[in-house]
Design a protein around this motif. Structure first.
Motif, PDB file in Angstrom:
ATOM      1  N   GLY A 234       1.034  -1.583   0.125  1.00 42.74           N
ATOM      2  CA  GLY A 234      -0.339  -0.073   0.188  1.00 42.74           C
ATOM      3  C   GLY A 234       0.743   1.360   0.470  1.00 42.74           C
ATOM      4  O   GLY A 234       2.229   1.100  -0.239  1.00 42.74           O
ATOM      5  N   VAL A 235       0.401   2.457   0.271  1.00 43.79           N
ATOM      6  CA  VAL A 235       1.049   3.927  -0.221  1.00 43.79           C
ATOM      7  C   VAL A 235       0.901   3.877   1.791  1.00 43.79           C
ATOM      8  O   VAL A 235      -0.300   4.373   2.408  1.00 43.79           O
ATOM      9  N   HIS A 236       1.611   4.661   1.984  1.00 46.22           N
ATOM     10  CA  HIS A 236       1.708   5.804   2.926  1.00 46.22           C
ATOM     11  C   HIS A 236       1.661   7.510   2.402  1.00 46.22           C
ATOM     12  O   HIS A 236       3.247   7.706   1.900  1.00 46.22           O
ATOM     13  N   ASN A 237       1.290   8.652   2.405  1.00 45.27           N
ATOM     14  CA  ASN A 237       1.096   9.889   2.043  1.00 45.27           C
ATOM     15  C   ASN A 237       1.590  10.581   2.992  1.00 45.27           C
ATOM     16  O   ASN A 237       1.122  11.141   3.439  1.00 45.27           O
ATOM     17  N   ASP A 238       3.180  10.400   2.937  1.00 46.44           N
ATOM     18  CA  ASP A 238       3.416  11.587   4.658  1.00 46.44           C
ATOM     19  C   ASP A 238       3.208  13.526   4.184  1.00 46.44           C
ATOM     20  O   ASP A 238       4.054  14.107   4.813  1.00 46.44           O
ATOM     21  N   CYS A 239       2.870  13.470   3.308  1.00 53.52           N
ATOM     22  CA  CYS A 239       2.767  15.295   2.961  1.00 53.52           C
ATOM     23  C   CYS A 239       1.201  15.383   2.036  1.00 53.52           C
ATOM     24  O   CYS A 239       0.967  15.871   1.196  1.00 53.52           O
ATOM     25  N   PHE A 240       0.437  14.380   2.983  1.00 56.46           N
ATOM     26  CA  PHE A 240      -1.565  14.148   2.289  1.00 56.46           C
ATOM     27  C   PHE A 240      -2.334  15.753   2.091  1.00 56.46           C
ATOM     28  O   PHE A 240      -1.827  16.548   3.448  1.00 56.46           O
ATOM     29  N   GLY A 274      -2.610   5.980   4.303  1.00 60.99           N
ATOM     30  CA  GLY A 274      -2.278   6.729   5.089  1.00 60.99           C
ATOM     31  C   GLY A 274      -1.590   7.258   5.862  1.00 60.99           C
ATOM     32  O   GLY A 274      -0.813   7.029   4.697  1.00 60.99           O
ATOM     33  N   GLY A 275      -1.014   7.952   6.686  1.00 62.23           N
ATOM     34  CA  GLY A 275      -0.260   8.782   6.580  1.00 62.23           C
ATOM     35  C   GLY A 275      -0.328   9.888   7.395  1.00 62.23           C
ATOM     36  O   GLY A 275      -0.825  10.370   8.386  1.00 62.23           O
ATOM     37  N   GLU A 276       0.408  11.495   6.930  1.00 56.32           N
ATOM     38  CA  GLU A 276       0.243  12.141   7.613  1.00 56.32           C
ATOM     39  C   GLU A 276       0.198  14.035   6.377  1.00 56.32           C
ATOM     40  O   GLU A 276       0.630  13.736   5.564  1.00 56.32           O
ATOM     41  N   THR A 277      -0.670  15.106   7.556  1.00 49.63           N
ATOM     42  CA  THR A 277      -0.400  16.265   6.559  1.00 49.63           C
ATOM     43  C   THR A 277       1.252  16.517   6.962  1.00 49.63           C
ATOM     44  O   THR A 277       1.459  16.394   7.562  1.00 49.63           O
ATOM     45  N   CYS A 278       1.364  18.450   6.023  1.00 50.22           N
ATOM     46  CA  CYS A 278       2.868  18.611   6.377  1.00 50.22           C
ATOM     47  C   CYS A 278       3.077  19.343   5.926  1.00 50.22           C
ATOM     48  O   CYS A 278       2.072  20.505   5.556  1.00 50.22           O
ATOM     49  N   ASN A 279       4.352  20.414   6.438  1.00 52.52           N
ATOM     50  CA  ASN A 279       4.395  22.023   5.893  1.00 52.52           C
ATOM     51  C   ASN A 279       4.373  21.749   4.694  1.00 52.52           C
ATOM     52  O   ASN A 279       5.430  21.311   3.975  1.00 52.52           O
TER      53      ASN A 279
END
Length: 472
Positions: A234-240, A274-279
């Motif tokens: 799967g994918v984790h997008n750490d700048c979603f 899944g992942g996280e939003t980012c700067n």
């Protein structure tokens, strides 16, 4: 025997006499049995459930999880804890046995306190998104050796591992800026293969960049391949949501980016996203997508299962709260299983097959990804409960945004006490060490209804259907 009463036996009898009936089933004398027909009410309440939702970071490294940490996470509604394993000190050496032993202790702490882990291994962790170019990782040989050393941990503790993020390569383990060339096509493929071998076939491994998965699997397989453990990436997008390209997650070329995003969206039905939003500061002219409309549309599009609750909140989470959609985001993330209706015979003989027909709705953005058991519980007039493993359905097939009609079947034990039994439904974790722990059971998103005798039992990890079965 566990004896729990969620409503009186007299209330159950009243429910039985007012239940709608039609032909079907078999009574004690071989005659057709009346059929109970049930309906259920959905709820908008926030319901923490395993392997989905907002996660928070562990207070310490994966090798040092504490009782207080795991207990605090569970108490505050988190069912996933992000557990990073830092191997900075072992870039040029084997992982010591003492550290491997501590990993086992950490898994035990998670298991004892009702949470599961989102695991990533990294050789560094730069302090900011603009301070990573000099991050160091390990050689390919050492990386593969470390993965081999960690295989027993993954295999022994799959029950408390929600998902594994690939890690190891480059800054933050995000598969870029490797100091040892690990991000090359050949090397990352070797590491991918090693990780899929080390992680049990019941668990998914998530990778940072959709183009890598597209190269490995140009045409996605069927859902059946994922259910059988033959496809687990799967994918984790750490700048979603952070920019047009999600800070390099996707191509800067519009046509290529659209293809990559379509692939990632289709992949979301097979594997967790899944992942996280980012700067967004690291991309010139970035236009982050911070509106409620953005998270709701893209959460559904990519089948978002989980998101970091602690990083870059001001730009994203704060807007969702201020604009009134945070409660909906919390409800929608991952799966959300609702009981819609049910029917079953009102009387059977011991040794007969009980068929429980159900309509279930998944109103979440994603499906259930890890294996999940189904049980029918029978509770007699003394409060004694018998659990029956039910066949006929795989909860992982309950797709987001859809209703599923299923028929669960279980054979009534020959030694089951005769008389009236209340019916309950449970979705426990199938792992041996978690199967009896109600904290790991999935709670359906249905309202308690005292008048119908429908209620969630936290002690049993099961939902009372408000109906019963006469056993003869």
């Amino acid at each position: 025997m566990l004896c729990i009463r969620t409503f009186s036996f007299l209330a159950l009898l009243a429910t039985l006499f007012t239940t709608a009936a039609c032909g079907g089933g078999s009574g004690g004398d071989g005659a057709p049995s009346a059929t109970a027909s049930l309906s259920f009410t959905a709820t908008d309440a926030e319901i923490p459930n395993p392997e989905r939702g907002f996660y928070r970071w562990a207070w310490n490294d994966l090798a040092s999880l504490s009782v207080d940490d795991m207990k605090d996470a569970y108490t505050n509604g988190y069912r996933i804890v992000y557990a990073l394993l830092r191997l900075d000190a072992y870039r040029n050496s084997a992982i010591p046995d003492s550290l491997l032993a501590r990993l086992e202790s950490s898994a035990a702490q998670a298991r004892a306190n009702g949470v599961k882990l989102l695991v990533r291994v990294a050789y560094n962790y730069p302090g900011s998104e603009t301070d990573y170019l000099n991050a160091q990782d390990a050689s390919l040989t050492q990386t593969l050796a470390h993965i081999a050393q960690l295989k027993p941990f993954f295999q022994n503790n799959a029950d408390v591992i929600a998902f594994v993020q690939a890690g190891f390569i480059g800054a933050w383990g995000e598969w870029h800026t490797s100091s040892n060339g690990l991000a090359s096509t050949e090397n990352r493929t070797q590491i991918k293969d090693a990780l899929l071998d080390a992680v049990p076939s019941s668990r998914f491994v998530q990778f940072r960049y959709p183009p890598y998965l597209m190269a490995w699997t140009p045409s996605l397989p069927t859902l059946e391949a994922a259910l059988q453990g033959r496809y687990r990436m799967g994918v984790h997008n750490d700048c979603f949501l952070a920019s047009q390209t999600d800070l390099g997650t996707y191509s800067s070329d519009a046509t290529t980016r659209a293809s990559q995003q379509s692939y990632a969206a289709a992949l979301g039905l097979l594997a967790p996203f899944g992942g996280e939003t980012c700067n967004p500061a690291d991309e010139a002219g970035a236009q982050p997508r911070t509106r409620c409309a953005d998270i709701q549309a893209e959460g559904a599009k990519y089948a978002l299962s989980y998101l970091n609750d602690e990083y870059y909140r001001d730009l994203f989470h704060a807007n969702w709260i201020a604009n009134g959609c945070m409660a909906r985001v919390k409800r929608s993330m991952g799966y959300r299983i609702e009981l819609v209706s049910a029917s079953h015979p009102q009387s059977l003989n011991r040794g007969d097959r009980l068929d429980l027909s159900l309509t279930v709705r998944n109103s979440g953005w994603a499906r259930i990804f890890n294996p999940r058991a189904i049980e029918i519980l029978l509770r007699d007039g003394t409060g004694t409960v018998r659990r029956l493993a039910a066949g006929g359905a795989d909860p992982r097939r309950w797709l987001p945004g859809k209703d599923s009609q299923i028929t669960l079947s279980a054979t009534l034990p020959a030694d089951l006490p005769t008389g009236q039994h209340a019916l309950l439904l449970a979705l426990p974790d199938p792992a041996r060490r978690l199967a009896g722990d109600a904290r790991y059971a999935i709670r359906p998103a249905n309202a308690d209804d005292a008048a119908r005798g429908q209620a969630w039992s936290a002690e049993l990890g099961a939902f009372s259907l408000g109906s019963g079965l006469e056993v003869r």
